[in-house]
Each structure stands twice: as C-alpha cells, then as structure tokens.
Design an enzyme around this catalytic site. Structure first.
Site, mmCIF file in Angstrom:
data_model
loop_
_atom_site.group_PDB
_atom_site.id
_atom_site.type_symbol
_atom_site.label_atom_id
_atom_site.label_comp_id
_atom_site.label_asym_id
_atom_site.label_seq_id
_atom_site.Cartn_x
_atom_site.Cartn_y
_atom_site.Cartn_z
ATOM 1 N N ARG A 91 0.808 -1.241 -0.032
ATOM 2 C CA ARG A 91 -0.078 -0.205 0.077
ATOM 3 C C ARG A 91 0.935 1.132 0.021
ATOM 4 N NH1 ARG A 91 -4.936 -1.012 2.349
ATOM 5 N NH2 ARG A 91 -3.865 -2.376 3.970
ATOM 6 N N TYR A 92 2.115 1.154 0.627
ATOM 7 C CA TYR A 92 3.015 2.369 0.873
ATOM 8 C C TYR A 92 4.233 1.960 0.163
ATOM 9 C CZ TYR A 92 -0.350 3.186 4.612
ATOM 10 O OH TYR A 92 -1.432 3.466 5.389
ATOM 11 N N ARG A 95 6.974 -0.273 2.217
ATOM 12 C CA ARG A 95 6.761 -1.307 3.262
ATOM 13 C C ARG A 95 5.691 -2.462 2.606
ATOM 14 N NH1 ARG A 95 5.358 3.466 4.927
ATOM 15 N NH2 ARG A 95 3.430 4.102 6.056
ATOM 16 N N CYS A 104 -5.656 -17.344 13.659
ATOM 17 C CA CYS A 104 -5.249 -16.640 15.167
ATOM 18 C C CYS A 104 -5.850 -17.598 16.144
ATOM 19 C CB CYS A 104 -6.257 -15.433 15.158
ATOM 20 S SG CYS A 104 -6.081 -14.431 13.737
ATOM 21 N N CYS A 108 -11.276 -12.235 17.543
ATOM 22 C CA CYS A 108 -11.824 -10.870 18.203
ATOM 23 C C CYS A 108 -13.044 -10.401 17.330
ATOM 24 C CB CYS A 108 -10.842 -9.675 18.039
ATOM 25 S SG CYS A 108 -9.169 -10.262 18.545
ATOM 26 N N CYS A 111 -12.991 -7.876 14.718
ATOM 27 C CA CYS A 111 -11.649 -8.114 13.748
ATOM 28 C C CYS A 111 -12.107 -7.309 12.198
ATOM 29 C CB CYS A 111 -11.513 -9.461 13.557
ATOM 30 S SG CYS A 111 -9.945 -9.632 12.256
ATOM 31 N N ARG A 113 -10.300 -7.997 9.870
ATOM 32 C CA ARG A 113 -10.147 -8.934 8.467
ATOM 33 C C ARG A 113 -11.058 -10.186 8.999
ATOM 34 N NH1 ARG A 113 -4.180 -7.786 8.513
ATOM 35 N NH2 ARG A 113 -3.877 -6.028 7.238
ATOM 36 N N ASP A 274 -12.703 -0.020 12.398
ATOM 37 C CA ASP A 274 -13.185 -0.234 11.083
ATOM 38 C C ASP A 274 -14.469 -0.619 10.794
ATOM 39 O OD1 ASP A 274 -10.419 0.576 10.019
ATOM 40 O OD2 ASP A 274 -9.820 -1.461 10.795
ATOM 41 N N ASP A 311 -8.179 4.239 9.438
ATOM 42 C CA ASP A 311 -7.582 3.206 8.163
ATOM 43 C C ASP A 311 -8.830 3.954 7.063
ATOM 44 O OD1 ASP A 311 -5.716 1.380 7.115
ATOM 45 O OD2 ASP A 311 -5.796 0.666 9.227
ATOM 46 N N LYS A 318 -3.510 5.144 6.235
ATOM 47 C CA LYS A 318 -4.079 5.424 7.338
ATOM 48 C C LYS A 318 -3.937 7.132 7.532
ATOM 49 C CE LYS A 318 -2.614 1.502 10.202
ATOM 50 N NZ LYS A 318 -2.431 0.476 9.224
#
Ligand code: SF4
Length: 348
Positions: A91-92, A95, A104, A108, A111, A113, A274, A311, A318
């Site tokens: 995205r950037y 990185r 996981c 959560c 979450c 995702r 999100d 985000d 972000k």
C-alpha cells in the site's frame, strides 16, 4: 473470576455454553459467518458474572454480529486492492504486509479482517505462494520494512518463523521486520526462548506490535512474555482498537497505555474501529475518540500517548485523526491546551 479453565481453545457454541460464557441462543447463525476462538488464558480472564465484562465483550460472540449496516464492508481497509501477489499487500512505497497465515489463537469479535481469517478464511500460504511473496519483496528494492500480519503470524512454529526470517535476512534492502500479534497476551506460554530466537535475524531489526485493548490483559504471564521479547532484543510497540464497552473511557485508556509503557511497550497506534461487517456495536464516533485522546494528553505522560488512527476505507491508507491542537496560519496560530484553553502563537 474463574479459578481454572479449559486447556484448549473454545471454538464451538456448545463449548461457550458449557464454560458458562453464553446462553448460546441464536449463536449458530453467528458461528456460521465468523470464526470463534477463545484461548485458555482469555477464558481465565473473563468474569462470567459481569454482563459488561470488557474481556468477554472482545471475544464472546453475540447476536449483534448479525446486524450489518450499509456502510460496512467485507474488506474495510482495502487490502485486496493493493495485493500484487497472494499474501502481499503493498500500500505504501517503503513497506509491505506479508500475510503468511489467516488463523489466530483467538477470534476478536471486532476484527477488521473477519471475512478473511479463521478456518474458513484465506488459509496459509503454500510453499510456491510464499516463494512468490518473498520473490516480490526481493524484486522491489524500495521495500525497507516487512510487516508480518494475517491472521496472527505467531501461531506459526518457531521453525517456520525462523525459515521466513532467514529468507528475509537474505534480502539486503529489507532492514526492519515487524510482527503484529495478540499471542503475548492471549497465549503467552507460546513466547518461549525458541520463539524469541526465531524472531531475530542477522542484520535486521525486529519490531513486534502487541495488540491489547484493556489493562486486565496484562496478566503476570503476559507481562513475562513481553519481558522475554524485550530482553531477547525485540522492540515492542502497541496497537489497540478503541472499542465501545471495552476501553471507551479515559480511565480505562489511561490504564491501558500506562500498562504498555510499564512493560516496555511504546504506545503506537490506537485504531478507530473499522467498518467490518457486524461490528457497529463496537464503534464510537470520531468526535468521541478525539475527545478521549485529548483528555489522555492532559492525564498521562507523553511516553504513554498513542496516535489515534483511521484506516481510510477503500485502501487509501492510514490518517492520524486526533483533534488538531493548532489552527490558523500566516504566522498567527491559535493553539489549544489539554484543558481546552486557547493561546496565540507566537504570543505577540
Ligand atoms: S488477532 Fe487480529 S487478525 Fe486475529 S481475529 Fe483478532 S484482530 Fe483479527
């Protein structure tokens, strides 16, 4: 508080009911859409007698998750729009995310995702897919940092993690490897000497972002796991999500951020929640979030201040969204202090 709990994660509605964490009514429909997972360490932390328990709220599914609002979306931060090869999000410029796994140790309920993780999610990269992902990183000399996320990369064995680190160690332009994980908090016993060693690689600096949302997550075992990481040469930073009913008051946020600092974890990001499907019951307004981080500024040390981040939906990256403390221009600014007082700058 429970005195003892199961030795393996709870993954079924019936197991939640048997553990006294839920009546289970209607939850099969939730389980059909989103993975369930509560590790033994988290079960121990939940107070089943408290209907507003902030730990239970993060991990025990509820019927609220069946409510999807029009602005929610399956890929809220736009990972898929920046994925040149399987497992990579670029995205950037400097990185990439390397998403080696999509499972996981816990799931959560908020979450971002949640449509991608879990046993029915995007799965683990195959050998050829991992080869292609590492090849992509090697072919892009502008990539300075590789962020292992997922899923939770620390579900991988030390042997698998060491293999990935060794491959990244062979790419000269990669200087930083960062892990995003909940494992030190939710499965602290996993962070043993072999795991810590596996996270290090010659010539690279390893950062690890510890995801925790409430001070109570800092159990003695979690604190010990964080200490093993820091003592082993891993730099720790924090990530938390601002969640209604979990940490949306200044007292709780202050306790959380101070707990990070006390455990040598530098507060880094406080995420605005999100627009993930079925998570509207967790969302605070941006105005509430801004008021909370402004209040934090006056209350706790500068060392303990996180950046409040949004985000931007659609994959636009972000943005820091803490309330601006300064306005004006042409050499004449108004600066707001932490109590709301306004001051000219320069004073004139
Ligand atoms: S550990 Fe991270 S990726 Fe896994 S369910 Fe929680 S927020 Fe999602």
């Amino acid at each position: 508080m429970k005195q003892s709990g199961p030795r393996r994660p709870l993954r079924e509605v019936g197991e939640l009911v048997a553990a006294g964490l839920s009546d289970g009514v209607g939850l099969d429909a939730v389980a059909a859409k989103y993975a369930i997972g509560i590790s033994p360490a988290v079960v121990e932390l939940i107070d089943p007698a408290d209907p507003a328990d902030p730990i239970a709220r993060q991990f025990v599914p509820t019927l609220n998750e069946l409510v999807t609002t029009p602005d929610e979306r399956a890929d809220p931060i736009g990972d898929l729009t920046h994925s040149p090869v399987e497992g990579i999000v670029h995205r950037y410029p400097d990185r990439v995310l390397l998403k080696a796994v999509h499972v996981c140790p816990v799931y959560c309920r908020f979450c971002f995702r949640r449509e991608m993780v879990g046993p029915a999610g995007l799965g683990t990269l195959t050998g050829p897919e991992l080869d292609a992902a590492v090849g992509y990183i090697a072919d892009h000399p502008e990539i300075w940092e590789v962020i292992l996320t997922g899923g939770d990369p620390l579900v991988l064995s030390p042997r698998r993690l060491a293999e990935i680190m060794a491959r990244l160690a062979g790419i000269a332009h990669v200087k930083i490897v960062r892990f995003h994980t909940r494992v030190p908090v939710v499965e602290p016993e996993r962070v043993d000497g072999a795991m810590v060693a596996a996270l290090r690689a010659s010539g690279k600096t390893t950062y690890l972002a510890v995801h925790a949302n409430h001070e109570r997550e800092f159990t003695p075992a979690a604190r010990a796991a964080m200490a093993r990481l820091v003592d082993g040469g891993v730099v720790l930073i924090s990530q938390s999500v601002l969640l209604r009913g979990v940490n949306d008051d200044v007292e709780t946020l202050a306790g959380l951020m101070k707990a990070f600092v006390e455990n040598r974890v530098k507060p880094y990001y406080l995420h605005h929640p999100d627009l993930a499907p079925g998570t509207s019951h967790f969302r605070v307004s941006i105005e509430e979030g801004q008021a909370l981080v402004t209040a934090l500024r006056g209350r706790i040390s500068g060392l303990a201040q996180p950046s409040y981040m949004l985000d931007i939906p659609g994959g636009h990256g972000k943005a820091e969204i803490g309330a601006a403390a300064i306005s004006g221009g042409d050499g004449c600014f108004t600066v707001r202090d932490w109590q709301g007082g306004e001051h000219r700058y320069p004073p004139g």
